[in-house]
Motif scaffolding. Structure first.
Motif, PDB file in Angstrom:
ATOM      1  N   THR A 182       0.832  -1.204   0.000  1.00 41.99           N
ATOM      2  CA  THR A 182       0.000   0.000   0.000  1.00 41.99           C
ATOM      3  C   THR A 182       0.867   1.254   0.000  1.00 41.99           C
ATOM      4  OG1 THR A 182      -1.608  -1.240   1.249  1.00 41.99           O
ATOM      5  CG2 THR A 182      -1.883   1.154   1.239  1.00 41.99           C
ATOM      6  N   LYS A 183       1.927   1.234   0.791  1.00 47.54           N
ATOM      7  CA  LYS A 183       2.838   2.382   0.827  1.00 47.54           C
ATOM      8  C   LYS A 183       4.176   1.916   0.277  1.00 47.54           C
ATOM      9  CE  LYS A 183       1.393   5.541   4.129  1.00 47.54           C
ATOM     10  NZ  LYS A 183       1.543   6.134   5.467  1.00 47.54           N
ATOM     11  N   ASP A 184       4.633   2.558  -0.760  1.00 44.87           N
ATOM     12  CA  ASP A 184       5.824   2.073  -1.449  1.00 44.87           C
ATOM     13  C   ASP A 184       6.357   3.182  -2.344  1.00 44.87           C
ATOM     14  OD1 ASP A 184       7.759   0.582  -2.748  1.00 44.87           O
ATOM     15  OD2 ASP A 184       6.343  -0.507  -4.014  1.00 44.87           O
ATOM     16  N   ASN A 185       7.069   4.141  -1.728  1.00 42.43           N
ATOM     17  CA  ASN A 185       7.568   5.278  -2.512  1.00 42.43           C
ATOM     18  C   ASN A 185       9.004   5.043  -2.932  1.00 42.43           C
ATOM     19  OD1 ASN A 185       5.185   6.599  -2.409  1.00 42.43           O
ATOM     20  ND2 ASN A 185       5.738   7.936  -0.713  1.00 42.43           N
ATOM     21  N   THR A 186       9.210   4.019  -3.736  1.00 44.47           N
ATOM     22  CA  THR A 186      10.573   3.675  -4.134  1.00 44.47           C
ATOM     23  C   THR A 186      10.805   4.030  -5.607  1.00 44.47           C
ATOM     24  OG1 THR A 186       9.769   1.429  -4.553  1.00 44.47           O
ATOM     25  CG2 THR A 186      10.847   1.820  -2.443  1.00 44.47           C
ATOM     26  N   GLY A 187      10.469   5.256  -5.943  1.00 45.26           N
ATOM     27  CA  GLY A 187      10.771   5.681  -7.317  1.00 45.26           C
ATOM     28  C   GLY A 187       9.545   5.854  -8.175  1.00 45.26           C
ATOM     29  N   TYR A 188       9.767   5.901  -9.471  1.00 40.82           N
ATOM     30  CA  TYR A 188       8.677   6.185 -10.410  1.00 40.82           C
ATOM     31  C   TYR A 188       7.599   5.100 -10.351  1.00 40.82           C
ATOM     32  CZ  TYR A 188      12.076   9.416 -12.468  1.00 40.82           C
ATOM     33  OH  TYR A 188      12.972  10.417 -12.665  1.00 40.82           O
ATOM     34  N   ASP A 189       6.382   5.507 -10.595  1.00 36.56           N
ATOM     35  CA  ASP A 189       5.240   4.586 -10.567  1.00 36.56           C
ATOM     36  C   ASP A 189       5.058   4.006 -11.970  1.00 36.56           C
ATOM     37  OD1 ASP A 189       2.856   3.297 -10.308  1.00 36.56           O
ATOM     38  OD2 ASP A 189       1.652   5.099  -9.919  1.00 36.56           O
ATOM     39  N   LEU A 190       5.778   2.909 -12.235  1.00 40.27           N
ATOM     40  CA  LEU A 190       5.730   2.342 -13.592  1.00 40.27           C
ATOM     41  C   LEU A 190       4.357   1.776 -13.917  1.00 40.27           C
ATOM     42  CD1 LEU A 190       9.225   0.618 -13.937  1.00 40.27           C
ATOM     43  CD2 LEU A 190       8.482   2.841 -14.799  1.00 40.27           C
ATOM     44  N   ALA A 191       3.691   1.206 -12.887  1.00 42.17           N
ATOM     45  CA  ALA A 191       2.348   0.656 -13.143  1.00 42.17           C
ATOM     46  C   ALA A 191       1.415   1.777 -13.587  1.00 42.17           C
ATOM     47  CB  ALA A 191       1.816  -0.025 -11.889  1.00 42.17           C
ATOM     48  N   GLY A 192       1.499   2.915 -12.880  1.00 40.77           N
ATOM     49  CA  GLY A 192       0.654   4.057 -13.238  1.00 40.77           C
ATOM     50  C   GLY A 192       0.970   4.563 -14.635  1.00 40.77           C
ATOM     51  N   LEU A 193       2.255   4.524 -14.996  1.00 39.30           N
ATOM     52  CA  LEU A 193       2.662   4.996 -16.326  1.00 39.30           C
ATOM     53  C   LEU A 193       2.159   4.058 -17.428  1.00 39.30           C
ATOM     54  CD1 LEU A 193       4.388   6.895 -18.124  1.00 39.30           C
ATOM     55  CD2 LEU A 193       6.335   5.386 -17.677  1.00 39.30           C
ATOM     56  N   LEU A 194       2.238   2.769 -17.158  1.00 39.30           N
ATOM     57  CA  LEU A 194       1.797   1.822 -18.201  1.00 39.30           C
ATOM     58  C   LEU A 194       0.278   1.822 -18.362  1.00 39.30           C
ATOM     59  CD1 LEU A 194       4.210  -1.235 -17.786  1.00 39.30           C
ATOM     60  CD2 LEU A 194       4.403   0.778 -19.246  1.00 39.30           C
ATOM     61  N   ALA A 195      -0.446   2.201 -17.304  1.00 38.03           N
ATOM     62  CA  ALA A 195      -1.910   2.276 -17.422  1.00 38.03           C
ATOM     63  C   ALA A 195      -2.257   3.420 -18.370  1.00 38.03           C
ATOM     64  CB  ALA A 195      -2.542   2.516 -16.055  1.00 38.03           C
ATOM     65  N   GLY A 196      -2.851   3.051 -19.487  1.00 42.41           N
ATOM     66  CA  GLY A 196      -3.204   4.064 -20.490  1.00 42.41           C
ATOM     67  C   GLY A 196      -2.119   4.280 -21.533  1.00 42.41           C
ATOM     68  N   SER A 197      -1.058   3.456 -21.524  1.00 42.63           N
ATOM     69  CA  SER A 197       0.039   3.673 -22.485  1.00 42.63           C
ATOM     70  C   SER A 197      -0.218   2.946 -23.810  1.00 42.63           C
ATOM     71  CB  SER A 197       1.367   3.230 -21.886  1.00 42.63           C
ATOM     72  OG  SER A 197       1.361   1.839 -21.636  1.00 42.63           O
TER      73      SER A 197
END
Ligand code: 2HG
Ligand code: ZN
Length: 471
Positions: A182-197
């Motif tokens: 749930t909490k995981d601020n270890t860099g860029y959010d690749l999942a979020g970036l791929l959603a809608g790519s």
């Protein structure tokens, strides 16, 4: 090509490299029949490792690739319009055991929405995204398009359900972050970036999904209105009155309903055609029928001259059929030009009134069918009877697209609500995105896919309007 086909067959097995036109046909044309191409091969890997090996081979050969899930896309983003190799992810349909403590599950990209929901149901959970194509649409494709669907109002779209992804990069390297913390601020959010790519940055192979509670009770209401303003005012009232109950708020109009009733051979809901319909669904841990019915009486009152509330599955299904059969009824009437747009709440009624006239000015014989997810401001604009509906510049179809998308952008809306940009809408991306934003998109694309082999003909405009550079 022959050497490449042999190498691909060595990876996935000869029966999973399809070249016979009879076998490739269903992968080459989209669901509407509007977008069709020819693939030199359709490759069907059976694991993420095979996807990685396939991508490494295609990368080395410099071959363009279209990743494909259930092929339910509607914007020409998943079919080989420019002779790309199709990489079908459908065989990656494994669903891990649901992690009940986390309320999450890890699934293969080829698992269908329905299969995920069934797996979640076995432990009292549900998949938060639901859509009419649930039996065919796959999770990988749903991430790639950031699908929205019928319950967006309550749970958000695919990006909100995606707690992690595993994906294969253009050159065959694998990126995997499936912990779902749930909490995981270890860099860029690749999942979020791929959603809608839309398959332009990587091939999604596995997804860590957040699940939602399975609500045991649901009630559906169908209300008829004299005009869109009345329907939308009623919706504002219902949302305020039922903030924790509403799961769907769908809208359709008399023209669409007439098509649906003709197609299914059924009578209209209240024995007549009303101008506008609102379908609302409430769901809860206890039976929401009384609360929904009371809210309808209190908030909607005389605004709706007719209405029905159904709690039994058969009655609910009967009401939903009027809404869900729109797509198939439209397709049965001809090849539609489909546009999927969002309007700001205050602009929705005006858009519904203006869109048919805007279409009529450029395509006088066309028929406009408007319906969609009213709760999200999402209108599906389907235009039938367009000369040359194919996606070519300079045609009547292009004029229709231009007229509708400019109308939307002029009202502060989005030219792609939940179906993506695909090939269909990329010439109009600049209506919503600034040159600086499109530059950033191109930089991201170059970073992940420097040779431009991943779905190279979707999303980004073909040429930069200012520099003339290819996308
Ligand atoms: C729906 O909401 C789908 O039913 C398809 O997004 C919409 O056919 C359409 O235009
Ligand atoms: Zn939709």
């Amino acid at each position: 090509m022959n050497r490449l086909l042999t190498s691909l067959a060595d990876v996935v097995g000869p029966s999973h490299v399809l070249v016979d036109p009879e076998l490739t046909a269903s992968y080459e044309t989209d669901w509407t029949g509007r977008f069709t191409g020819r693939a030199p091969a359709v490759v069907r890997p059976g694991s993420a490792g095979e996807v990685a090996a396939v991508m490494a081979l295609l990368h080395e050969a410099g071959r363009a690739v279209v990743p494909q899930g259930g092929n339910t896309g509607l914007v020409g983003g998943g079919v080989p319009l420019h002779g790309e190799v199709v990489v079908s992810l459908r065989r990656l349909d494994a669903i891990d055991e649901v992690d009940v403590a986390a309320g999450q599950v890890t699934v293969g990209a080829g698992a269908t929405a329905a299969a995920v929901d069934d797996a979640a149901a076995r432990v009292g959970l549900a998949f938060g995204v639901d859509l009419a194509a649930r039996q065919s649409a796959t999770v990988g494709g749903m991430v790639a398009t950031n699908a929205g669907g019928l319950r967006m109002l309550r749970y958000g779209g695919m990006r909100a359900q995606t707690a992690g992804v595993e994906a294969v990069l253009a050159d065959g390297r694998v990126v995997s972050h499936l912990g779902g913390l749930t909490k995981d601020n270890t860099g860029y959010d690749l999942a979020g970036l791929l959603a809608g790519s839309e398959g332009t940055l990587a091939v999604v192979t596995r997804v860590r999904l957040r699940l939602v509670p399975r609500l045991a009770h649901r009630t559906t209401g169908l209300l008829a209105f004299a005009d869109p303003d009345a329907a939308l005012e009623a919706l504002v009232g219902l949302r305020r009155r039922l903030p924790d109950l509403l799961e769907a708020a769908e809208l359709f109009l008399a023209d669409g309903l007439r098509l649906v009733c003709g197609h299914l051979g059924i009578p209209p809901p209240f024995g007549r055609l009303d101008p506008v319909y609102l379908l609302v669904e409430g769901a809860g841990v206890s039976d929401p029928t009384e609360e929904l019915a009371a809210a309808v009486i209190e908030v909607v009152g005389d605004r709706a001259p007719a209405g029905a509330v159904e709690a039994e599955p058969a009655g609910r299904a009967r009401l939903w059929r009027y809404r869900e059969a729109h797509t198939e009824a439209i397709n049965a009437a001809g090849v539609p030009v489909k546009l999927d747009v969002t309007l700001p709440a205050g602009e929705l009624a005006g858009f519904l009134a203006d869109a048919p006239a805007a279409v009529g000015r450029v395509a006088p014989a066309a028929r406009c069918v408007l319906f969609g997810h009213a709760g999200d401001g999402n209108v599906h604009v389907n235009v039938l009877g367009v000369h040359e509906p194919g996606p070519r510049p300079g045609t009547e179809a292009a004029a229709v697209e231009d007229a509708v998308l400019r109308l939307v952008a002029g009202r502060g809306g989005s030219i792609s609500s939940e179906h993506g940009i695909g090939t269909a809408k990329r010439p109009w991306l600049h209506l919503n995105r600034s040159p600086a934003e499109i530059d950033v998109f191109r930089a991201i694309k170059r970073a992940l896919d420097p040779d431009g082999i991943l779905n190279p003909h979707v999303l980004l405009p073909e040429r930069d309007a200012r520099t003339g550079e290819l996308g």
